[in-house]
Design a protein around this motif. Structure first.
Motif, PDB file in Angstrom:
ATOM      1  N   SER A 138       5.154   8.727  13.559  1.00 34.03           N
ATOM      2  CA  SER A 138       5.419   7.180  12.784  1.00 34.03           C
ATOM      3  C   SER A 138       3.138   7.410  13.029  1.00 34.03           C
ATOM      4  O   SER A 138       2.901   6.320  12.195  1.00 34.03           O
ATOM      5  N   ALA A 139       2.476   8.331  13.824  1.00 34.95           N
ATOM      6  CA  ALA A 139       1.011   7.853  13.671  1.00 34.95           C
ATOM      7  C   ALA A 139       0.698   8.721  11.740  1.00 34.95           C
ATOM      8  O   ALA A 139      -0.385   7.894  11.186  1.00 34.95           O
ATOM      9  N   TYR A 140       1.723   9.001  11.282  1.00 29.85           N
ATOM     10  CA  TYR A 140       1.213   9.565   9.609  1.00 29.85           C
ATOM     11  C   TYR A 140       1.378   8.103   9.097  1.00 29.85           C
ATOM     12  O   TYR A 140       0.002   8.773   8.460  1.00 29.85           O
ATOM     13  N   PHE A 141       1.609   7.269   9.183  1.00 31.49           N
ATOM     14  CA  PHE A 141       1.793   6.073   8.000  1.00 31.49           C
ATOM     15  C   PHE A 141       1.172   5.071   8.576  1.00 31.49           C
ATOM     16  O   PHE A 141       0.749   3.772   8.888  1.00 31.49           O
ATOM     17  N   GLU A 142      -0.484   6.057   7.862  1.00 31.49           N
ATOM     18  CA  GLU A 142      -1.442   4.439   8.459  1.00 31.49           C
ATOM     19  C   GLU A 142      -1.874   4.327   6.919  1.00 31.49           C
ATOM     20  O   GLU A 142      -2.544   4.714   6.215  1.00 31.49           O
ATOM     21  N   ALA A 143      -1.791   2.954   6.365  1.00 32.75           N
ATOM     22  CA  ALA A 143      -1.940   2.703   5.238  1.00 32.75           C
ATOM     23  C   ALA A 143      -3.824   2.138   5.115  1.00 32.75           C
ATOM     24  O   ALA A 143      -3.775   2.682   3.179  1.00 32.75           O
ATOM     25  N   SER A 144      -4.316   2.283   5.318  1.00 25.04           N
ATOM     26  CA  SER A 144      -5.969   2.477   5.743  1.00 25.04           C
ATOM     27  C   SER A 144      -5.937   3.514   4.729  1.00 25.04           C
ATOM     28  O   SER A 144      -7.232   3.310   3.661  1.00 25.04           O
ATOM     29  N   LYS A 145      -6.053   4.885   5.835  1.00 24.90           N
ATOM     30  CA  LYS A 145      -5.923   6.205   4.457  1.00 24.90           C
ATOM     31  C   LYS A 145      -5.381   6.348   3.377  1.00 24.90           C
ATOM     32  O   LYS A 145      -6.025   7.018   2.014  1.00 24.90           O
ATOM     33  N   PHE A 146      -4.065   6.054   2.905  1.00 24.57           N
ATOM     34  CA  PHE A 146      -3.838   5.855   1.763  1.00 24.57           C
ATOM     35  C   PHE A 146      -4.469   5.112   1.111  1.00 24.57           C
ATOM     36  O   PHE A 146      -4.003   5.174  -0.633  1.00 24.57           O
ATOM     37  N   SER A 147      -5.275   4.049   1.313  1.00 29.39           N
ATOM     38  CA  SER A 147      -5.522   3.058   0.070  1.00 29.39           C
ATOM     39  C   SER A 147      -6.544   3.906  -0.406  1.00 29.39           C
ATOM     40  O   SER A 147      -7.025   3.783  -1.346  1.00 29.39           O
ATOM     41  N   LYS A 148      -7.165   5.467   0.532  1.00 30.96           N
ATOM     42  CA  LYS A 148      -8.419   5.911  -0.535  1.00 30.96           C
ATOM     43  C   LYS A 148      -7.683   6.490  -1.551  1.00 30.96           C
ATOM     44  O   LYS A 148      -8.200   6.348  -2.691  1.00 30.96           O
ATOM     45  N   ASP A 149      -6.647   6.633  -2.212  1.00 27.53           N
ATOM     46  CA  ASP A 149      -6.193   7.181  -2.919  1.00 27.53           C
ATOM     47  C   ASP A 149      -5.822   6.055  -3.636  1.00 27.53           C
ATOM     48  O   ASP A 149      -4.884   6.353  -5.030  1.00 27.53           O
ATOM     49  N   ILE A 150      -5.784   5.069  -3.878  1.00 27.81           N
ATOM     50  CA  ILE A 150      -4.980   3.821  -4.719  1.00 27.81           C
ATOM     51  C   ILE A 150      -6.508   3.407  -5.595  1.00 27.81           C
ATOM     52  O   ILE A 150      -7.596   2.799  -5.306  1.00 27.81           O
ATOM     53  N   THR A 151      -6.426   3.370  -7.260  1.00 28.99           N
ATOM     54  CA  THR A 151      -7.680   2.994  -7.440  1.00 28.99           C
ATOM     55  C   THR A 151      -7.220   1.338  -8.670  1.00 28.99           C
ATOM     56  O   THR A 151      -8.606   0.362  -8.577  1.00 28.99           O
ATOM     57  N   SER A 152      -6.023   0.828  -7.493  1.00 26.40           N
ATOM     58  CA  SER A 152      -5.955  -1.177  -7.849  1.00 26.40           C
ATOM     59  C   SER A 152      -7.402  -1.752  -7.527  1.00 26.40           C
ATOM     60  O   SER A 152      -7.227  -1.267  -6.561  1.00 26.40           O
ATOM     61  N   LYS A 153      -7.868  -2.171  -8.015  1.00 23.12           N
ATOM     62  CA  LYS A 153      -9.008  -3.510  -7.888  1.00 23.12           C
ATOM     63  C   LYS A 153      -7.837  -4.310  -6.535  1.00 23.12           C
ATOM     64  O   LYS A 153      -6.959  -4.935  -6.429  1.00 23.12           O
ATOM     65  N   GLY A 154      -9.053  -4.427  -5.369  1.00 21.73           N
ATOM     66  CA  GLY A 154      -8.504  -5.133  -4.134  1.00 21.73           C
ATOM     67  C   GLY A 154      -8.933  -6.111  -3.539  1.00 21.73           C
ATOM     68  O   GLY A 154     -10.457  -6.061  -3.681  1.00 21.73           O
TER      69      GLY A 154
ATOM     70  N   ILE B 229       0.874  -0.499   0.221  1.00 21.51           N
ATOM     71  CA  ILE B 229       0.330  -0.157   0.002  1.00 21.51           C
ATOM     72  C   ILE B 229       0.416   0.883   0.600  1.00 21.51           C
ATOM     73  O   ILE B 229       0.868   1.700  -0.815  1.00 21.51           O
ATOM     74  N   PHE B 230       1.941   1.290   0.881  1.00 24.21           N
ATOM     75  CA  PHE B 230       2.503   2.571   1.015  1.00 24.21           C
ATOM     76  C   PHE B 230       3.116   2.257  -0.920  1.00 24.21           C
ATOM     77  O   PHE B 230       3.479   3.904  -1.216  1.00 24.21           O
ATOM     78  N   PHE B 231       3.672   1.676  -1.384  1.00 20.81           N
ATOM     79  CA  PHE B 231       4.622   1.715  -2.533  1.00 20.81           C
ATOM     80  C   PHE B 231       3.538   2.049  -3.789  1.00 20.81           C
ATOM     81  O   PHE B 231       3.919   3.260  -4.534  1.00 20.81           O
ATOM     82  N   GLN B 232       2.105   1.517  -3.379  1.00 23.60           N
ATOM     83  CA  GLN B 232       1.122   2.463  -4.301  1.00 23.60           C
ATOM     84  C   GLN B 232       0.653   3.947  -4.595  1.00 23.60           C
ATOM     85  O   GLN B 232       0.654   4.633  -5.157  1.00 23.60           O
TER      86      GLN B 232
END
Length: 275
Positions: A206-222, A150-153
Motif C-alpha cells: 500500500s505504501a507504494y501508491f503515493e500519488a504526490s510522488k507520482f505527480s513528479k512525472d506528470i507534465t499536465s498543468k495542475g 493522478i494514478f491514471f495519468q
C-alpha cells in the motif's frame, strides 16, 4: 455509540484473524471498499437526466457517463468516495454557460454505475477509458477522484490531457489506509496480512501508491485547491503535492471543509481552465 460499534466490529475481525487470517482480510477489505452512500437522490436524478447518458464497460460492470455538449474542449468531472456525478451540479451549470463539452461519471459502486466495491486503482482505469473515449483535455477530481486521476495519468501519460484540478485530494494511499486501521482498531498482525493482500493483488504494498510522488512525472498543468481546515484529507497532503507536482499551483481556502463547494473555488477553476 457509532464509535463503540465500529470498535466492536474491529475486535470481531481481529478475533477471526486468530483463526483464519485469510477470511479476516476478506472481511476487512470488503468493509474498506463498500460505500454506504453515493446513490442518487430524486433531485440528482432529475438534473442528471438532462444529460446524454452512456455506459462504458470496465471488467464485468459498467460505468455511467453523463454528457452536456458544448463547442469548447472536453472537461471530465470525477467525484470522490460516497458521492456521485450530481455533486458537480453548480460547476456544470457554469461550464455549460461557457460552452464547454462536459463529461461527468459515477464511480464504481456509486450512482448508476455497476460494481459492488470501490478501489482507487480500478477508478483510475475507468477514468482512462472515459478520457480516451471522449478525448478529454481537462480533468477535475475531488478527493479520491483526484488521487485516481493522478494514478491514471502517471500510468498512461495520456497525451490529450492538458490540465488537472485536484480538489481536497489525498497525496498517498498509506495514510488513508492507516486512518481506516486506527478507526477499526485492527491488530498489527491483521494489518500485515492485509498488506500482503495488496502486494498479491496489485503488485505493490500500500505504501507504494503515493500519488504526490507520482505527480513528479506528470507534465499536465495542475491546480491544487485544499482547505486548511479539511478534517477528511489533511492539508499536509496538499503540501505534498506542492513539493512534487512542479507544474501545479496551490490555492489554500479557509473554512470550506472537505467539499470545497463555493463560488470562489468555481471561479478559480474557471480561470485556470480558460488560460
Amino acid at each position: 455509540m457509532k464509535i463503540v460499534l465500529v470498535k466492536l466490529i474491529g475486535f470481531f475481525i481481529n478475533t477471526i484473524a486468530l483463526i483464519s487470517p485469510r477470511y479476516a482480510v476478506k472481511i476487512a477489505i470488503k468493509l474498506f471498499s463498500t460505500p454506504l452512500k453515493g446513490k442518487h437522490i430524486p433531485e440528482g436524478k432529475d438534473f442528471l437526466n438532462t444529460a446524454f447518458q452512456e455506459e462504458v464497460v470496465y471488467k464485468d460492470f459498467s460505468i455511467m457517463t453523463y454528457r452536456w455538449l458544448g463547442k469548447k474542449d472536453t472537461i471530465l468531472l470525477v467525484h470522490g468516495w460516497e458521492s456521485n456525478a450530481f455533486r458537480w451540479k453548480d460547476l456544470i451549470e457554469k461550464l455549460k454557460q461557457k460552452s464547454y463539452n462536459i463529461v461527468a461519471i459515477d464511480a464504481p459502486a456509486h450512482g448508476k454505475s455497476g460494481g459492488k466495491y470501490f478501489n482507487t486503482l480500478d477508478y483510475s482505469e475507468c477514468i482512462h477509458l472515459v478520457a480516451k473515449k471522449f478525448k478529454v483535455k481537462t480533468i477535475i477530481g475531488h478527493s479520491v477522484g483526484g488521487m485516481a486521476t493522478i494514478f491514471f495519468q502517471y500510468k498512461y501519460q495520456f497525451p490529450h490531457l492538458e490540465r488537472i484540478v485536484l480538489l481536497g485530494a489525498p497525496s498517498n494511499f498509506k495514510d488513508i489506509f492507516e486512518r481506516y486501521v486506527n478507526m477499526m482498531g485492527y491488530h498489527n498482525i491483521l494489518v500485515k496480512h492485509i498488506d500482503e493482500f495488496f502486494l498479491k493483488k496489485h503488485g505493490h504494498r500500500s505504501a507504494y501508491f503515493e500519488a504526490s510522488k507520482f505527480s513528479k512525472d506528470i507534465t499536465s498543468k495542475g491546480l491544487i485547491i485544499h482547505d486548511d481546515k479539511d478534517n477528511i484529507i489533511p492539508y499536509k497532503d496538499a503540501l505534498d503535492y506542492q513539493v512534487s507536482y512542479t507544474n501545479a499551483k496551490l490555492i489554500t481556502t479557509n473554512n470550506l471543509d472537505h467539499s470545497l463547494k463555493s463560488e470562489n473555488v468555481d471561479n478559480h477553476i474557471l480561470e485556470f481552465i480558460s488560460n
